[in-house]
Design an enzyme around this catalytic site. Structure first.
Site, PDB file in Angstrom:
ATOM      1  N   MET A  28       0.839  -1.201   0.000  1.00 39.35           N
ATOM      2  CA  MET A  28       0.000   0.000   0.000  1.00 39.35           C
ATOM      3  C   MET A  28       0.877   1.255   0.000  1.00 39.35           C
ATOM      4  O   MET A  28       0.397   2.357   0.309  1.00 39.35           O
ATOM      5  CB  MET A  28      -0.930   0.014   1.212  1.00 39.35           C
ATOM      6  CG  MET A  28      -1.910  -1.160   1.194  1.00 39.35           C
ATOM      7  SD  MET A  28      -3.413  -0.860   2.134  1.00 39.35           S
ATOM      8  CE  MET A  28      -2.753  -0.634   3.767  1.00 39.35           C
ATOM      9  N   HIS A  35       9.136  -3.522   3.636  1.00 40.04           N
ATOM     10  CA  HIS A  35       8.692  -3.736   2.249  1.00 40.04           C
ATOM     11  C   HIS A  35       9.881  -4.082   1.354  1.00 40.04           C
ATOM     12  O   HIS A  35       9.801  -4.965   0.502  1.00 40.04           O
ATOM     13  CB  HIS A  35       8.034  -2.472   1.690  1.00 40.04           C
ATOM     14  CG  HIS A  35       6.783  -2.036   2.380  1.00 40.04           C
ATOM     15  ND1 HIS A  35       6.719  -0.867   3.101  1.00 40.04           N
ATOM     16  CD2 HIS A  35       5.555  -2.589   2.463  1.00 40.04           C
ATOM     17  CE1 HIS A  35       5.484  -0.716   3.578  1.00 40.04           C
ATOM     18  NE2 HIS A  35       4.767  -1.746   3.215  1.00 40.04           N
ATOM     19  N   GLY A 144       4.354 -10.269   3.791  1.00 39.30           N
ATOM     20  CA  GLY A 144       5.091 -10.199   5.047  1.00 39.30           C
ATOM     21  C   GLY A 144       4.421 -11.044   6.130  1.00 39.30           C
ATOM     22  O   GLY A 144       3.199 -11.011   6.281  1.00 39.30           O
ATOM     23  N   GLN A 150      -3.346 -12.342   7.450  1.00 40.98           N
ATOM     24  CA  GLN A 150      -3.495 -12.015   6.030  1.00 40.98           C
ATOM     25  C   GLN A 150      -2.839 -13.090   5.162  1.00 40.98           C
ATOM     26  O   GLN A 150      -3.410 -13.549   4.170  1.00 40.98           O
ATOM     27  CB  GLN A 150      -2.874 -10.640   5.760  1.00 40.98           C
ATOM     28  CG  GLN A 150      -2.740 -10.287   4.299  1.00 40.98           C
ATOM     29  CD  GLN A 150      -2.296  -8.845   4.118  1.00 40.98           C
ATOM     30  OE1 GLN A 150      -3.084  -7.924   4.285  1.00 40.98           O
ATOM     31  NE2 GLN A 150      -1.050  -8.627   3.776  1.00 40.98           N
ATOM     32  N   ARG A 184       2.376   2.564   9.615  1.00 43.13           N
ATOM     33  CA  ARG A 184       1.637   3.314  10.633  1.00 43.13           C
ATOM     34  C   ARG A 184       2.538   3.776  11.780  1.00 43.13           C
ATOM     35  O   ARG A 184       2.096   4.561  12.611  1.00 43.13           O
ATOM     36  CB  ARG A 184       0.465   2.495  11.156  1.00 43.13           C
ATOM     37  CG  ARG A 184      -0.634   2.307  10.110  1.00 43.13           C
ATOM     38  CD  ARG A 184      -1.854   1.614  10.688  1.00 43.13           C
ATOM     39  NE  ARG A 184      -3.007   1.638   9.772  1.00 43.13           N
ATOM     40  CZ  ARG A 184      -3.351   0.637   8.962  1.00 43.13           C
ATOM     41  NH1 ARG A 184      -2.638  -0.473   8.940  1.00 43.13           N
ATOM     42  NH2 ARG A 184      -4.410   0.749   8.176  1.00 43.13           N
TER      43      ARG A 184
HETATM   44  P1  AMP Z   1       1.341  -2.890   3.506  1.00 37.54           P
HETATM   45  O1  AMP Z   1       1.881  -1.836   2.618  1.00 37.54           O
HETATM   46  O2  AMP Z   1       1.292  -2.519   4.940  1.00 37.54           O
HETATM   47  O3  AMP Z   1       0.047  -3.482   2.993  1.00 37.54           O
HETATM   48  O4  AMP Z   1       2.393  -4.062   3.445  1.00 37.54           O
HETATM   49  C1  AMP Z   1       2.755  -4.633   2.211  1.00 37.54           C
HETATM   50  C2  AMP Z   1       3.463  -5.925   2.478  1.00 37.54           C
HETATM   51  O5  AMP Z   1       4.628  -5.673   3.280  1.00 37.54           O
HETATM   52  C3  AMP Z   1       2.577  -6.908   3.256  1.00 37.54           C
HETATM   53  O6  AMP Z   1       2.769  -8.210   2.747  1.00 37.54           O
HETATM   54  C4  AMP Z   1       3.115  -6.771   4.657  1.00 37.54           C
HETATM   55  O7  AMP Z   1       2.919  -7.926   5.434  1.00 37.54           O
HETATM   56  C5  AMP Z   1       4.584  -6.525   4.403  1.00 37.54           C
HETATM   57  N1  AMP Z   1       5.215  -5.899   5.556  1.00 37.54           N
HETATM   58  C6  AMP Z   1       4.750  -4.852   6.282  1.00 37.54           C
HETATM   59  N2  AMP Z   1       5.566  -4.583   7.316  1.00 37.54           N
HETATM   60  C7  AMP Z   1       6.581  -5.479   7.253  1.00 37.54           C
HETATM   61  C8  AMP Z   1       7.744  -5.732   8.044  1.00 37.54           C
HETATM   62  N3  AMP Z   1       8.026  -5.004   9.126  1.00 37.54           N
HETATM   63  N4  AMP Z   1       8.569  -6.744   7.678  1.00 37.54           N
HETATM   64  C9  AMP Z   1       8.287  -7.490   6.581  1.00 37.54           C
HETATM   65  N5  AMP Z   1       7.201  -7.304   5.792  1.00 37.54           N
HETATM   66  C10 AMP Z   1       6.359  -6.318   6.123  1.00 37.54           C
END
Ligand code: AMP
Length: 289
Positions: A28, A35, A144, A150, A184
């Protein structure tokens, strides 16, 4: 690095498919090192395509869809040096325009944990992930482990809808003090950040107890809840089996320790996945890939 915003432009992906398994990293945006670690993981497997899309259907009323951090230029500047081959950053209309009647309904794994406090959230996640899979047609998709439920809900969709995509759950990247990286986290001031450390501390304490021989779920959830009292509110501190996310009185085998709490103004989640044997405890992945 190519940048695409429409479905039609994704025809360019066909040039990449001959280079190896096409790897999708959905995000996102508001990117951080967590990421980027997914991208680095994917790079070893084949050409990587990232998506940046703040998906409205996974946000509930009163959640932070409008205020969610968006900075496409900064995100692209982080992805380019990593060798990402293309970034798909569509508009909401590109993804949800048209009739928009069909949604994907998440199954049993979505019921509790984050699903309980965020009704419809996982239906929104699955609907957008199904659309992104349909558009990009990846061979591999990396998510992640940080968002453990999820991962397991998407795994169920890929299995049940016979999507034939290999899923990988990549380990959670943390700040040096232990806070799991999250888009966040930028909502948090220095004092909030300090209290937010309670999440990783609670998980560490539960792990310590398990390593010392504790196997009773009630004792483990009690210990985590106590540490999380410092947060503004505790949403859950749970111990579940993997992959079914069932609750058992006594833990054995692959086990998810999961916590969610509010440290105003943010809602934070974290987890630890352990393989719990009679005498051994090791960190594990959620998915068998
Ligand atoms: P988001 O942008 O929050 O939807 O996250 C995109 C992807 O990055 C999702 O698969 C998350 O699980 C992963 N992600 C978010 N935070 C982390 C983290 N600290 N370590 C590894 N992957 C992450």
């Amino acid at each position: 690095m190519q940048i695409w915003s429409t479905a039609a432009e994704l025809a360019a992906l066909d040039d990449l498919r001959s280079e190896g398994p096409l790897v999708l990293v959905p995000t996102m945006g508001a990117l951080h090192e967590g990421h980027l670690s997914l991208v680095r993981h994917g790079r070893d497997l084949g050409p990587v395509v990232a998506t940046i899309f703040v998906n409205p259907t996974q946000f509930g009323p009163g959640e932070d869809f409008d205020s969610y951090p968006r900075d496409l230029e900064a995100d692209l500047a982080m992805l380019e040096p990593l060798g990402v081959r293309g970034v798909f950053a569509p508009t909401v209309h590109e993804i949800y325009g048209g009739e928009g009647e069909v949604i994907v309904k998440a199954g049993r794994r979505s019921r509790d944990l984050c699903g309980a406090g965020r009704p419809g959230h996982f239906d929104g996640v699955l609907t957008v992930v199904a659309k992104l899979f349909g558009l990009v047609k990846p061979d591999v998709a990396i998510f992640g482990r940080k968002d453990a439920q999820q991962c397991l809900v998407i795994d169920q969709m890929v299995h049940d809808l016979k999507m034939g995509i290999r899923l990988i759950d990549a380990p959670t990247l943390r700040e040096p003090e232990g806070l799991a990286m999250s888009s966040r986290n930028r909502y948090l001031g220095p004092e909030d950040r300090e209290r937010a450390l309670a999440l990783s501390r609670a998980l560490g304490e539960a792990r310590r107890l398990i390593e010392a021989g504790e196997r009773r779920t009630r004792v483990l959830t009690g210990a985590m809840s106590e540490i999380l009292e410092i947060c503004d509110s505790l949403e859950y501190a749970e111990v579940r089996s993997v992959p079914a996310l069932d609750t058992n009185d006594v833990i054995a085998g692959r086990t998810l320790l999961a916590v969610a709490a509010r440290v105003e103004p943010a809602r934070l989640i974290d987890n630890l996945v352990l393989e719990v044997g009679p005498d051994t405890v090791t960190e594990a992945s959620l998915l068998d890939t």
